[in-house]
Design an enzyme around this catalytic site. Sequence first.
Site, PDB file in Angstrom:
ATOM      1  N   PHE A  79       0.885  -1.190  -0.143  1.00  0.00           N
ATOM      2  CA  PHE A  79      -0.065   0.146   0.220  1.00  0.00           C
ATOM      3  C   PHE A  79       0.907   1.256   0.037  1.00  0.00           C
ATOM      4  O   PHE A  79       2.101   1.206   0.115  1.00  0.00           O
ATOM      5  CB  PHE A  79      -0.863  -0.219   1.297  1.00  0.00           C
ATOM      6  CG  PHE A  79      -2.514  -0.255   1.014  1.00  0.00           C
ATOM      7  CD1 PHE A  79      -2.668  -1.468   0.132  1.00  0.00           C
ATOM      8  CD2 PHE A  79      -3.282   0.392   1.442  1.00  0.00           C
ATOM      9  CE1 PHE A  79      -3.971  -1.619  -0.040  1.00  0.00           C
ATOM     10  CE2 PHE A  79      -4.786   0.274   1.305  1.00  0.00           C
ATOM     11  CZ  PHE A  79      -4.908  -0.840   0.438  1.00  0.00           C
ATOM     12  N   GLN A 194      -8.480  13.690   5.071  1.00  0.00           N
ATOM     13  CA  GLN A 194      -7.682  13.067   4.044  1.00  0.00           C
ATOM     14  C   GLN A 194      -8.421  12.868   2.618  1.00  0.00           C
ATOM     15  O   GLN A 194      -9.563  12.616   2.750  1.00  0.00           O
ATOM     16  CB  GLN A 194      -7.515  11.899   4.421  1.00  0.00           C
ATOM     17  CG  GLN A 194      -6.417  10.882   3.450  1.00  0.00           C
ATOM     18  CD  GLN A 194      -5.776   9.511   3.853  1.00  0.00           C
ATOM     19  OE1 GLN A 194      -6.500   8.672   4.237  1.00  0.00           O
ATOM     20  NE2 GLN A 194      -4.638   9.627   3.900  1.00  0.00           N
ATOM     21  N   HIS A 196      -8.658  10.900  -0.695  1.00  0.00           N
ATOM     22  CA  HIS A 196      -8.074   9.801  -1.208  1.00  0.00           C
ATOM     23  C   HIS A 196      -7.972  10.008  -2.570  1.00  0.00           C
ATOM     24  O   HIS A 196      -8.949  10.260  -3.412  1.00  0.00           O
ATOM     25  CB  HIS A 196      -9.280   8.581  -1.143  1.00  0.00           C
ATOM     26  CG  HIS A 196      -8.555   7.313  -1.352  1.00  0.00           C
ATOM     27  ND1 HIS A 196      -8.306   6.824  -2.669  1.00  0.00           N
ATOM     28  CD2 HIS A 196      -8.277   6.048  -0.583  1.00  0.00           C
ATOM     29  CE1 HIS A 196      -7.998   5.622  -2.797  1.00  0.00           C
ATOM     30  NE2 HIS A 196      -7.888   5.168  -1.530  1.00  0.00           N
ATOM     31  N   LEU A 206     -15.254   5.006  -3.924  1.00  0.00           N
ATOM     32  CA  LEU A 206     -14.031   4.500  -3.455  1.00  0.00           C
ATOM     33  C   LEU A 206     -13.301   3.055  -4.456  1.00  0.00           C
ATOM     34  O   LEU A 206     -13.986   2.339  -4.768  1.00  0.00           O
ATOM     35  CB  LEU A 206     -13.773   3.951  -2.049  1.00  0.00           C
ATOM     36  CG  LEU A 206     -12.225   3.374  -1.664  1.00  0.00           C
ATOM     37  CD1 LEU A 206     -11.334   4.525  -1.908  1.00  0.00           C
ATOM     38  CD2 LEU A 206     -12.072   2.908  -0.509  1.00  0.00           C
ATOM     39  N   GLU A 209      -6.769   1.683  -2.857  1.00  0.00           N
ATOM     40  CA  GLU A 209      -5.300   1.609  -2.968  1.00  0.00           C
ATOM     41  C   GLU A 209      -4.791   0.506  -3.531  1.00  0.00           C
ATOM     42  O   GLU A 209      -3.787   0.423  -4.013  1.00  0.00           O
ATOM     43  CB  GLU A 209      -4.836   2.282  -1.863  1.00  0.00           C
ATOM     44  CG  GLU A 209      -3.486   2.926  -1.659  1.00  0.00           C
ATOM     45  CD  GLU A 209      -3.188   3.858  -0.675  1.00  0.00           C
ATOM     46  OE1 GLU A 209      -3.869   4.682  -0.484  1.00  0.00           O
ATOM     47  OE2 GLU A 209      -2.033   3.603  -0.089  1.00  0.00           O
ATOM     48  N   ARG A 241      -1.262   8.978  -0.116  1.00  0.00           N
ATOM     49  CA  ARG A 241      -2.232   9.583  -0.468  1.00  0.00           C
ATOM     50  C   ARG A 241      -2.107  10.890  -0.641  1.00  0.00           C
ATOM     51  O   ARG A 241      -2.633  11.663  -1.789  1.00  0.00           O
ATOM     52  CB  ARG A 241      -3.394   9.165   0.335  1.00  0.00           C
ATOM     53  CG  ARG A 241      -3.899   7.608   0.163  1.00  0.00           C
ATOM     54  CD  ARG A 241      -4.859   7.386   1.320  1.00  0.00           C
ATOM     55  NE  ARG A 241      -4.986   6.046   1.194  1.00  0.00           N
ATOM     56  CZ  ARG A 241      -6.108   5.283   2.048  1.00  0.00           C
ATOM     57  NH1 ARG A 241      -6.536   5.959   3.002  1.00  0.00           N
ATOM     58  NH2 ARG A 241      -6.198   3.984   1.776  1.00  0.00           N
ATOM     59  N   HIS A 311     -12.085  11.269   2.121  1.00  0.00           N
ATOM     60  CA  HIS A 311     -12.016  10.208   2.656  1.00  0.00           C
ATOM     61  C   HIS A 311     -11.972   9.514   4.020  1.00  0.00           C
ATOM     62  O   HIS A 311     -12.563   8.540   4.391  1.00  0.00           O
ATOM     63  CB  HIS A 311     -10.966   9.271   1.812  1.00  0.00           C
ATOM     64  CG  HIS A 311     -10.900   7.946   1.970  1.00  0.00           C
ATOM     65  ND1 HIS A 311     -11.871   7.006   1.507  1.00  0.00           N
ATOM     66  CD2 HIS A 311      -9.790   6.963   2.868  1.00  0.00           C
ATOM     67  CE1 HIS A 311     -11.442   5.676   1.826  1.00  0.00           C
ATOM     68  NE2 HIS A 311     -10.302   5.606   2.450  1.00  0.00           N
ATOM     69  N   ARG A 353      -2.835   9.961   6.894  1.00  0.00           N
ATOM     70  CA  ARG A 353      -2.714   8.434   7.163  1.00  0.00           C
ATOM     71  C   ARG A 353      -2.273   7.779   6.058  1.00  0.00           C
ATOM     72  O   ARG A 353      -2.489   7.743   4.781  1.00  0.00           O
ATOM     73  CB  ARG A 353      -4.271   8.085   7.458  1.00  0.00           C
ATOM     74  CG  ARG A 353      -4.369   6.599   7.637  1.00  0.00           C
ATOM     75  CD  ARG A 353      -5.749   6.404   8.162  1.00  0.00           C
ATOM     76  NE  ARG A 353      -6.932   6.403   7.131  1.00  0.00           N
ATOM     77  CZ  ARG A 353      -7.344   5.720   6.347  1.00  0.00           C
ATOM     78  NH1 ARG A 353      -6.401   4.472   6.288  1.00  0.00           N
ATOM     79  NH2 ARG A 353      -8.055   5.731   5.404  1.00  0.00           N
TER      80      ARG A 353
END
Lengths: 546, 43
Positions: A79, A194, A196, A206, A209, A241, A311, A353
């Site tokens: 990730f 955040q 995304h 979504l 990732e 991100r 996100h 994050r």
Amino acid sequence: MRSHSVSAEGGASAVLYPKETGDSLDLHAYDTVKGSDFLADQDAVELLVREAPKEIIFMDHLGVPWSRDEKGRILQRPFGGMSIPRTTFAQDKSGFFLMSTLYDNVLRFDNVEMLHEHFVTSLLMDHGGVFRGVTAIDLRTGEFKVILAKAGIIATGGNGRVYKFTTMAWSSTGDGYSLAYRAGIPLKDMEFPQFHPTALVPNGILITEGARGGEGGYLINKEGERFMKRYAPSKMELAPRDIVSRAIITECMEGRGFIDEESGLCYVLLDLRHLGEERINKRLPMIREIAIKTLGIDPVDEPIPVRPAMHYMMGGIHVDLYGQVMLDEDKTRVPNLWAAGEAANVSVHGANRLGSNSLSECLVWGRLTGEAAAKYAMSAPPDSMLEYTGDIATKVANEESRIFDKLLHKEVGAENPYSIREEMNRTMDTYVYVFRDKSGLEEAYSTIKRLRERFPNVRIEDKGRYYNTNLRDVLELDFLLEQAELIIVGALTRTESRGAHYRLDYPKRDDVNWLKHTLYFYTTDGPRLSYVPVRITRWKPEERKY
Amino acid sequence: MTEVLKYDLVIIGSGLAGLRAAFEAARVSQAKSGLLFYQRFTQ
């Protein structure tokens, strides 16, 4: 079971195979601290990485069908921002499987009573700063209830619906933030939503990732170029991100994006075609299904349109290392109240994050707070805590009057709450997005202030009691407007760029002045800001390169 | 008359953190927990 957790796709991070992969708790911690742009509290990060592997195994034993290799070993995939593949997953439905498994297992206990369809309207705190319970509306009947308890845990999730273009569920209205804030509990680091990088255009759903990172999808601009080589040459699509989101919007601003005719939104393409149908079906079946069903695009044959969307809220309720709610900067705890998951800011994510750290955080601090709160409830407090008298009864009466007399049964009201919400969403999407500056944030602030002034004059058309969604929407709007103001005030005040908070007029990170957490205290005149230092144990701040 | 419910522990929220907390609270003690669910089916 409709919390937003059920939508989590990618997986949960944990160090499972250090000998085989070279992974380590230190490396996971370092990746997380670096990903946070050094705003994470490092003792909390160390606790997260130490406890996360135990939770993965625990959930495996409980019944989560983690994806496995041909030998039956639990698989992990890379990730963004992670040095080594350590995201444990169950296809691209990790949240669904975790939730289903936990829900089924909670049903085994006779001492857990589930109160479905209850909407909490306020926290009840006494004058000594002790939690006494909540008020709630049973949406099915419209009945107003008081729920008294010796201890409490707030686990109400995030507030993505402050924005229009968001991956988050309609229920992600951040109620817990406002419930706590209005009860005198400070919030922390709310200037850090955040974004995304890969939400489907135009609907915002979504795209995990795991698609661009774990499975190796490419991000492509209008010129057919894998543009991430200009922004993160070593990590490419596997950059964190915040960096990928800024790269996509930069491509758009410089004319290398596509424009969606329906929404007018600029986007780039996520190309999965080289993965092949078999791998997509095995690892990303839901992504394929979503693209086909909502856009009529099969990612086996065509790239899919994506752009950054709100996100996750990195900020949240100010808690200590173990999730206990704080009443001031660092000295006074609420003795019987905890917060966990996205509702809390235990500060493992800092300013950005890393993907898959949030499911791990939910599991680790869910366990820690559940154990601590239950033990407290069974050991310390007297039954007098459950008495419904005096100050608590007065607070309940006032809350009931606020909702039913001043909102629901108000005779007149000129303002349409849905118009206010639309304007709030548009303002946040425009001015408080991936890139920010002083003039845009000031424009957003004045707009939200005007909307908050209009709110008391909202009109509720449905005067009924049974499942009154009109009333619920208005109560949520009240929370959302408050949080929009907090996000903007924090973003205006933080005159630097760090993680997901990027100021065009202050493009550099400023550790001298801003290596600290923002606290938001409620006052009738708007938030009072205060600051607490970042807890640094082992990793000194350094330039962040990928 | 307002209905008053009483628990040892109330957990507000039914997501992953809330469910994990409910499981652990039930596992380690005899505390009677109320797990507050709020599901949303409409936009």
